[in-house]
Design an enzyme around this catalytic site. Structure first.
Site, PDB file in Angstrom:
ATOM      1  N   SER A  57     -13.272  14.737  -2.459  1.00 38.50           N
ATOM      2  CA  SER A  57     -13.514  14.235  -1.117  1.00 38.50           C
ATOM      3  C   SER A  57     -12.328  14.492  -0.190  1.00 38.50           C
ATOM      4  O   SER A  57     -11.178  14.332  -0.585  1.00 38.50           O
ATOM      5  CB  SER A  57     -13.770  12.733  -1.220  1.00 38.50           C
ATOM      6  OG  SER A  57     -13.803  12.155   0.050  1.00 38.50           O
TER       7      SER A  57
ATOM      8  N   GLY B  96      -6.439   8.983   7.866  1.00 38.89           N
ATOM      9  CA  GLY B  96      -6.991   7.759   8.454  1.00 38.89           C
ATOM     10  C   GLY B  96      -8.512   7.746   8.509  1.00 38.89           C
ATOM     11  O   GLY B  96      -9.108   7.161   9.410  1.00 38.89           O
TER      12      GLY B  96
ATOM     13  N   GLY C 199      -3.686  16.578  -8.834  1.00 37.88           N
ATOM     14  CA  GLY C 199      -2.795  17.721  -9.017  1.00 37.88           C
ATOM     15  C   GLY C 199      -3.322  18.845  -9.879  1.00 37.88           C
ATOM     16  O   GLY C 199      -2.550  19.696 -10.331  1.00 37.88           O
TER      17      GLY C 199
ATOM     18  N   CYS D 196      -9.867   1.395   0.551  1.00 40.69           N
ATOM     19  CA  CYS D 196      -9.937   0.964   1.949  1.00 40.69           C
ATOM     20  C   CYS D 196      -9.361  -0.451   2.022  1.00 40.69           C
ATOM     21  O   CYS D 196      -9.233  -1.133   1.003  1.00 40.69           O
ATOM     22  CB  CYS D 196     -11.371   1.024   2.457  1.00 40.69           C
ATOM     23  SG  CYS D 196     -12.609   0.669   1.235  1.00 40.69           S
TER      24      CYS D 196
END
Lengths: 266, 307
Positions: free
Chosen positions: B22, B71, B245, B129
């Site tokens: 994502s 953000g 990673g 979140c």
């Protein structure tokens, strides 16, 4: 846009940390437009990790050239590359400059390494027989690049340096102001690339004199294709998500060239 | 011998264990890679209403890593369904939609809407979140077992789609949060999101991110992420999806040997858009060379000798 593995043809030192690298890439030579950029991978290692964006500086026969300044580890690695080595790059990316229609006069403003995409623009405008006045500004003599190249394009060239070591002493925007204050015919467009402070000043002058102005912006980037949303610039939009008169566009995908009136200058 | 590359994540069957993470993948990449060779695409996290995102700079490079603080910029659920979803191919590559919200009700509403869309194969719940408690923000949802449990349970009740819970590594014991989301009905647990981190420009003395702090991704975090996957694998029965990673098929195989049933490629896509496709091919070759008949045989097959 394509990912290309291209052979380095030359990697020349222009002095004072500026260099010009030429690569064989017929696809880019054919498809790149002034103002577009490529994302170049510095090495196959993971450090430095991300690609580096460079505006297309010039299109040559079967390839392109990039002008760059050694500013960190990525560009240091690129500077050491030899002709014959292979570069991994993605391009052409972003939007380009919108060229003027007809054969009017254009003013091109370049600050420091901002000459990089401006030369490609100048070469294309020369082919379209557009009359050009190029303003090059830099800190000192050693930061003034490509003066001869612009002259070869038939452009009138004015140079300014902050320390007065070459050309007029002062800022490139001073010359721009004087030019537009003249009662002569107005230029059809201003094109600018350089530090943000310079671009903001150029945008202000353009607004005062009601001349259309396009600026090429720079921002730290990751993907370069509009996916990661990592390179925002504030643009004026009343109905923006922020509700404060601006919203974000991406320098990589929506830019790097923007109409200066669209930018929410701070 | 051709290896069976399919993997199962709950009821979701993937053609291979390689997903793109994502926030690191969009339809733009269709021009550069063969999207159909991926096991799954996870779309950038959406929220019910659009979000403007954080001020620039939003990305910064660190040693073998990348900091980001985007953000959650997005235009909201409706815009996503109308304008973004159609750009993704419908085929054998599963489309997983990542969602986030400030309130349970927002998660529920999004899950209900996505449940109606045939193209959506699964939902990834981004639990990184803000955790809003009594009107005050107390860290991230994924740092709170109870809050994580409640959100996953609420989403579970509102959709039949397979659910993947994405965890933050910024906790003392990630396995406890994994156990909580398993109890709440998650079909799989994804570890890990980015590590809270920062960087400073010593000349200007300014933080390198506009938001001051952000999340670290890239090869710098791989060994830590790997250990977290291993910890979770030993505590839950649902599939673990490994991320953090991964740059090549060797990294991917490491994660699978430590218990990951599938893996996600994120930052590496920025470095080389073709990374995930190359990993899918690379794992296939690795299996063939090692006589592995089914890729799922790799999962947890680490050889730690006699204990």
């Amino acid at each position: 846009m394509k990912q290309i593995y291209a052979k380095i043809l030359k990697n020349e030192n222009l002095g004072n940390g500026f260099r010009r690298i030429g690569i064989a890439a017929p696809y880019l030579a054919k498809n790149a437009k002034p103002g577009q950029f490529v994302e170049l991978r510095c090495s196959g290692e993971t450090d430095p990790l991300l690609r580096r964006p460079f505006g297309v500086h010039r299109v040559t026969k079967g390839g392109i050239e990039l002008l760059y300044e050694i500013v960190g580890r990525g560009t240091e690695i690129i500077a050491r590359k030899k002709p014959g080595e292979i570069l991994d790059l993605i391009g052409p990316l972003g939007t380009g400059f919108v060229l003027p229609s007809g054969k009017p006069t254009a003013i091109l403003v370049a600050g420091g390494n901002g000459v990089a995409p401006i030369l490609f623009l100048s070469e294309v405008l020369a082919k379209k027989k557009v009359k050009q006045h190029v303003l090059i500004g830099g800190r000192s003599k050693s930061h003034i690049l490509c003066e001869k190249d612009f002259k070869r394009c038939g452009a009138r060239v004015s140079v300014t340096t902050e320390d007065g070591s070459k050309g007029h002493k002062g800022l490139v925007t001073h010359i721009l102001k004087e030019l537009l204050a003249d009662n002569g015919p107005k230029p059809a467009a201003i094109y600018a690339c350089g530090p943000t402070g310079m671009l903001k000043a150029v945008a202000n002058i353009a607004r005062t004199h009601r001349v259309s102005c396009q600026v090429s912006l720079e921002e730290k980037m990751a993907c370069g294709v509009g996916v990661c949303l990592g390179c925002p610039v504030k643009v004026k939009r009343g109905h923006g998500l922020c509700g404060t008169g601006y919203e974000y566009k991406m320098v990589c995908k929506d830019g790097p060239v923007f109409d200066s009136e669209e930018i929410y200058w701070e | 011998m051709k290896t069976d590359m399919t993997v199962k994540i709950g009821t979701l069957k993937l053609k291979n264990p390689v997903m793109v993470a994502s926030g690191t993948f969009g339809a733009e990449y269709r021009k550069l890679i063969d999207v159909g060779s991926l096991g799954a695409i996870v779309t950038k996290t959406i929220t019910l209403k659009g979000r403007a995102g954080n001020p620039p700079p939003r990305v910064a490079e660190t040693s073998s890593g990348m900091l980001n603080s985007i953000g959650l910029e997005n235009r909201g659920l409706d815009d996503f369904i109308r304008n973004k979803l159609p750009l993704f191919p419908s085929g054998k590559t599963a489309l997983i939609v990542s969602i986030a919200g400030d309130k349970e009700t927002e998660f529920i509403q999004m899950a209900e809407e996505l449940n109606k869309i045939k193209k959506v194969a699964a939902i990834e719940i981004n639990l990184s979140c803000p955790n809003v408690k009594h009107g005050a923000r107390e860290g991230l949802v994924a740092q709170d077992e109870e809050a994580s449990y409640n959100i996953v349970r609420a989403v579970r009740a509102s959709t039949k789609l397979p659910l993947v819970a994405k965890l933050t590594p910024n906790v003392t014991d990630i396995a406890r949060v994994a156990v909580a989301v398993e109890k709440a009905g998650a079909d799989a647990v994804l570890a890990v999101n980015t590590f809270a981190a920062m960087a400073v420009d010593i000349d200007t003395k300014k933080p390198k991110l506009g938001n001051v702090t952000g999340g670290l991704s890239g090869p710098a975090i791989k060994p830590i992420a790997l250990k977290m996957v291993w910890d979770i694998y030993n505590k839950v029965d649902i599939p673990v999806i490994g991320a953090g990673g991964i740059m090549n098929y060797c990294d991917a195989a490491e994660f699978m040997l430590c218990g990951a049933s599938a893996i996600q490629v994120g930052t590496a896509t920025f470095v080389n858009p073709n990374t995930a496709c190359e990993i899918a091919a690379g794992i296939g070759k690795y299996c063939a060379e090692n006589g592995v008949k089914k890729v799922s045989e790799l999962v947890g097959n680490i050889n730690i000798g006699a204990l």
